[in-house]
Design a protein around this motif. Sequence first.
Motif, PDB file in Angstrom:
ATOM      1  N   VAL A 285      41.666  32.932  31.842  1.00  0.00           N
ATOM      2  CA  VAL A 285      41.152  33.964  32.746  1.00  0.00           C
ATOM      3  C   VAL A 285      39.902  33.434  33.429  1.00  0.00           C
ATOM      4  N   CYS A 286      39.933  33.325  34.749  1.00  0.00           N
ATOM      5  CA  CYS A 286      38.738  32.900  35.481  1.00  0.00           C
ATOM      6  C   CYS A 286      38.032  34.126  36.016  1.00  0.00           C
ATOM      7  N   VAL A 287      36.739  34.247  35.687  1.00  0.00           N
ATOM      8  CA  VAL A 287      35.943  35.379  36.167  1.00  0.00           C
ATOM      9  C   VAL A 287      35.107  34.881  37.335  1.00  0.00           C
ATOM     10  N   ILE A 288      35.329  35.477  38.506  1.00  0.00           N
ATOM     11  CA  ILE A 288      34.555  35.067  39.687  1.00  0.00           C
ATOM     12  C   ILE A 288      33.757  36.272  40.181  1.00  0.00           C
ATOM     13  N   GLY A 289      32.786  36.005  41.027  1.00  0.00           N
ATOM     14  CA  GLY A 289      31.987  37.105  41.571  1.00  0.00           C
ATOM     15  C   GLY A 289      30.643  36.599  42.021  1.00  0.00           C
ATOM     16  N   PRO A 290      29.944  37.397  42.822  1.00  0.00           N
ATOM     17  CA  PRO A 290      28.646  36.938  43.337  1.00  0.00           C
ATOM     18  C   PRO A 290      27.603  36.815  42.237  1.00  0.00           C
ATOM     19  N   ALA A 468      40.224  27.615  39.615  1.00  0.00           N
ATOM     20  CA  ALA A 468      40.831  28.933  39.346  1.00  0.00           C
ATOM     21  C   ALA A 468      42.247  28.981  39.933  1.00  0.00           C
ATOM     22  N   ARG A 469      42.394  28.461  41.138  1.00  0.00           N
ATOM     23  CA  ARG A 469      43.710  28.483  41.798  1.00  0.00           C
ATOM     24  C   ARG A 469      44.728  27.656  40.998  1.00  0.00           C
ATOM     25  N   ARG A 470      44.261  26.493  40.496  1.00  0.00           N
ATOM     26  CA  ARG A 470      45.166  25.534  39.843  1.00  0.00           C
ATOM     27  C   ARG A 470      45.470  25.927  38.400  1.00  0.00           C
ATOM     28  N   CYS A 471      44.469  26.417  37.674  1.00  0.00           N
ATOM     29  CA  CYS A 471      44.622  26.511  36.211  1.00  0.00           C
ATOM     30  C   CYS A 471      44.663  27.930  35.657  1.00  0.00           C
ATOM     31  N   ALA A 472      44.131  28.902  36.409  1.00  0.00           N
ATOM     32  CA  ALA A 472      44.036  30.248  35.825  1.00  0.00           C
ATOM     33  C   ALA A 472      45.410  30.900  35.751  1.00  0.00           C
ATOM     34  N   THR A 473      45.604  31.656  34.672  1.00  0.00           N
ATOM     35  CA  THR A 473      46.787  32.520  34.654  1.00  0.00           C
ATOM     36  C   THR A 473      46.404  33.868  35.277  1.00  0.00           C
ATOM     37  N   ARG A 474      45.099  34.150  35.260  1.00  0.00           N
ATOM     38  CA  ARG A 474      44.617  35.404  35.856  1.00  0.00           C
ATOM     39  C   ARG A 474      43.210  35.187  36.406  1.00  0.00           C
ATOM     40  N   VAL A 475      42.928  35.803  37.547  1.00  0.00           N
ATOM     41  CA  VAL A 475      41.583  35.747  38.118  1.00  0.00           C
ATOM     42  C   VAL A 475      41.032  37.174  38.132  1.00  0.00           C
ATOM     43  N   VAL A 476      39.782  37.286  37.675  1.00  0.00           N
ATOM     44  CA  VAL A 476      39.130  38.598  37.617  1.00  0.00           C
ATOM     45  C   VAL A 476      37.934  38.544  38.557  1.00  0.00           C
ATOM     46  N   PHE A 477      37.857  39.494  39.483  1.00  0.00           N
ATOM     47  CA  PHE A 477      36.710  39.514  40.392  1.00  0.00           C
ATOM     48  C   PHE A 477      35.742  40.608  39.955  1.00  0.00           C
ATOM     49  N   MET A 478      34.475  40.209  39.729  1.00  0.00           N
ATOM     50  CA  MET A 478      33.450  41.181  39.299  1.00  0.00           C
ATOM     51  C   MET A 478      32.417  41.379  40.384  1.00  0.00           C
ATOM     52  N   ASP A 479      31.935  42.596  40.471  1.00  0.00           N
ATOM     53  CA  ASP A 479      30.815  42.875  41.370  1.00  0.00           C
ATOM     54  C   ASP A 479      30.051  44.084  40.834  1.00  0.00           C
ATOM     55  N   GLY A 480      28.736  43.995  40.828  1.00  0.00           N
ATOM     56  CA  GLY A 480      27.903  45.117  40.396  1.00  0.00           C
ATOM     57  C   GLY A 480      28.216  45.596  38.991  1.00  0.00           C
ATOM     58  N   GLY A 481      28.588  44.691  38.109  1.00  0.00           N
ATOM     59  CA  GLY A 481      28.844  45.082  36.717  1.00  0.00           C
ATOM     60  C   GLY A 481      30.212  45.718  36.502  1.00  0.00           C
ATOM     61  N   ASN A 482      31.085  45.678  37.537  1.00  0.00           N
ATOM     62  CA  ASN A 482      32.440  46.241  37.390  1.00  0.00           C
ATOM     63  C   ASN A 482      33.475  45.160  37.654  1.00  0.00           C
ATOM     64  N   ILE A 483      34.650  45.315  37.022  1.00  0.00           N
ATOM     65  CA  ILE A 483      35.777  44.474  37.429  1.00  0.00           C
ATOM     66  C   ILE A 483      36.410  45.178  38.623  1.00  0.00           C
ATOM     67  N   VAL A 484      36.285  44.541  39.780  1.00  0.00           N
ATOM     68  CA  VAL A 484      36.763  45.178  41.016  1.00  0.00           C
ATOM     69  C   VAL A 484      38.283  45.065  41.106  1.00  0.00           C
ATOM     70  N   GLU A 485      38.810  43.865  40.833  1.00  0.00           N
ATOM     71  CA  GLU A 485      40.263  43.698  40.760  1.00  0.00           C
ATOM     72  C   GLU A 485      40.612  42.453  39.981  1.00  0.00           C
ATOM     73  N   SER A 486      41.831  42.422  39.478  1.00  0.00           N
ATOM     74  CA  SER A 486      42.285  41.226  38.760  1.00  0.00           C
ATOM     75  C   SER A 486      43.764  41.027  39.023  1.00  0.00           C
ATOM     76  N   GLY A 487      44.193  39.779  38.959  1.00  0.00           N
ATOM     77  CA  GLY A 487      45.603  39.469  39.221  1.00  0.00           C
ATOM     78  C   GLY A 487      45.821  37.980  39.143  1.00  0.00           C
ATOM     79  N   THR A 488      46.973  37.532  39.611  1.00  0.00           N
ATOM     80  CA  THR A 488      47.246  36.095  39.578  1.00  0.00           C
ATOM     81  C   THR A 488      46.336  35.411  40.592  1.00  0.00           C
ATOM     82  N   PRO A 489      46.134  34.084  40.456  1.00  0.00           N
ATOM     83  CA  PRO A 489      45.277  33.393  41.433  1.00  0.00           C
ATOM     84  C   PRO A 489      45.751  33.637  42.868  1.00  0.00           C
ATOM     85  N   GLN A 490      47.085  33.648  43.080  1.00  0.00           N
ATOM     86  CA  GLN A 490      47.590  33.863  44.437  1.00  0.00           C
ATOM     87  C   GLN A 490      47.169  35.247  44.935  1.00  0.00           C
TER      88      GLN A 490
END
Length: 526
Positions: A285-290, A468-490
């Motif tokens: 799971v790759c967690v991305i965000g500002p 994240a694109r190559r290796c993650a099974t799931r990408v999680v986008f965080m912003d302001g202390g919340n998980i905004v959305e998550s899904g496959t890298p695509q």
Amino acid sequence: MLNDILGYATLPYFLEGILVALRIAGATLVLSLLLGLALALAHNGKIRFLRWLVGGYLWVIRGTPVLLQLIFWYNALPAIGLRLGGELTAIWSLTIAFAAFVCELSRGGLMAVKQGQLDAGAALGMSPATVFRLVRGPQALRVVLPGLCTLATYLVKETSLASVIAVDELTLRAQQEVSRTFQFVAVFGGAAAIYIVVNTVIAFVQRALEKKLDYTRRKPPRDLPSAPGDQPPAAEAKRLLDEVVLSEAPPGRPHVVSARGVVKQFGDHVVLNGVDLNVRHGEVVCVIGPSGSGKTTLLRCLNNLEPVTSGVIEVNGVELGTRTDRSGARTVITSERRRVRDRARARVGMVFQQFNLFENLTVGKNLAAAPIRTQKRDPEEVRRVAGRLLSAVGLAGYGNAYPHQLSGGQQQRVAICRALAAQPSVLLFDEPTSALDPEKVGEVLQIMQELGELGMTMIVSTHEMSFARRCATRVVFMDGGNIVESGTPQQILENPREPRTRQFLRTVLGDGVLAVASVPAEGDEK
Ligand SMILES: Nc1ncnc2c1ncn2[C@@H]1O[C@H](COP(=O)(O)OP(=O)(O)OP(=O)(O)O)[C@@H](O)[C@H]1O
């Protein structure tokens, strides 16, 4: 005159006097070291009453002359029925005075140890006592040693104060000799020469100890490879890593990590705002965000390095930081012992942005510390696994090197090996390549990719979108202390649903990269 001074400097009567002084100084040094360290730990500890008590003690001792304290104890001890005699009274009084200095020196030394060193120990499931013995104590000692040796020389001189309570040490003997012979230059010159010789020996001992304890001055081992070794081909690396990666999911446990409604506040600042995250065995799971979105804080909560404000975290079937009873009522665990035990049972491995290798231990000892000291595994087996891991990351032969003798990329590879050696149920990576030179980033990402392909469960906070694109099974986008959305890298990196995700990806990837860039979704920001 010189001959007279030399005569007094070698006079047996004077040499017996310095022996008395050294006896007092030696006993005082040992006792004040023990008392001072205990005071420093109490002063830095959590019990408020003890902190106040130590604060009051330091205030009084630092505010009054040592001579006054000595005379006070000389009169006070017999008054409470303790007739110790001159020499023991001097040791008692000087110990109480000098322990205050040792306390302040030790506090400085303990505070000088970087928090990352302590976090790394805690993340490996070590108790604070083990971290103190292996890491914090030796690192603090290196810092305080010059101060302690200065204190020792000061102490040898301050034993002369004991002459006022009739202790028969060198200064008293010199005074008696002067009143008999009136040769004050020769007598005091001879006594001074003896003090100088003793303190010169202490200075030599200090230098030798500094050389021995200062790991930053150690030379690289002779057998260290002269050129950095290449990482082995992926197939070979995977063969070596396979042994430490738990390839089968533990039966009856759908999620290795389960975070439900996690809230984390620092004062009034809400950093995590009800985060839910479930991670299955073998997921990457790759967690991305500002910056500031709470990625690091989430990882630190998952490892119980930060206690959650509310919500629940379970890793490897162990509830971390809280306890839920049969009625469902939840309480925060305050016992440090319990938190350490739970962390060790959950076996969360963590790789930090700044590597946080134990600076005073060799690479081999960094890898073996937690498995041998905390997990009580067979040292032979641990050393064999450590050797295999180092070979897998192209660092065979670096077992006797110290962290500062390695490049950043090599240190991070060792940090991954250290986390793996403790056989983690999940590996957390907190921006593992952010502190590396660009050309070193690939060597760390390659190992992470190999681990992911072997089925290691990983949660990676990262700004490396290509990873994240190559290796993650799931990408999680965080912003302001919340998980905004998550899904496959695509889904997340090419076709995000949420406007905030698009905005972030446009900033980090550029406009042309998003497949959806030209097709604004409903509610997308202009
Ligand atoms: N110990 C702390 N005390 C007070 N505030 C903190 C503490 N640790 C983190 N914060 C705050 O929490 C917020 C989130 O920080 P965090 O490091 O988790 O963000 P991040 O997403 O990992 O950022 P980055 O990508 O820059 O590392 C920030 O506003 C930070 O100032």
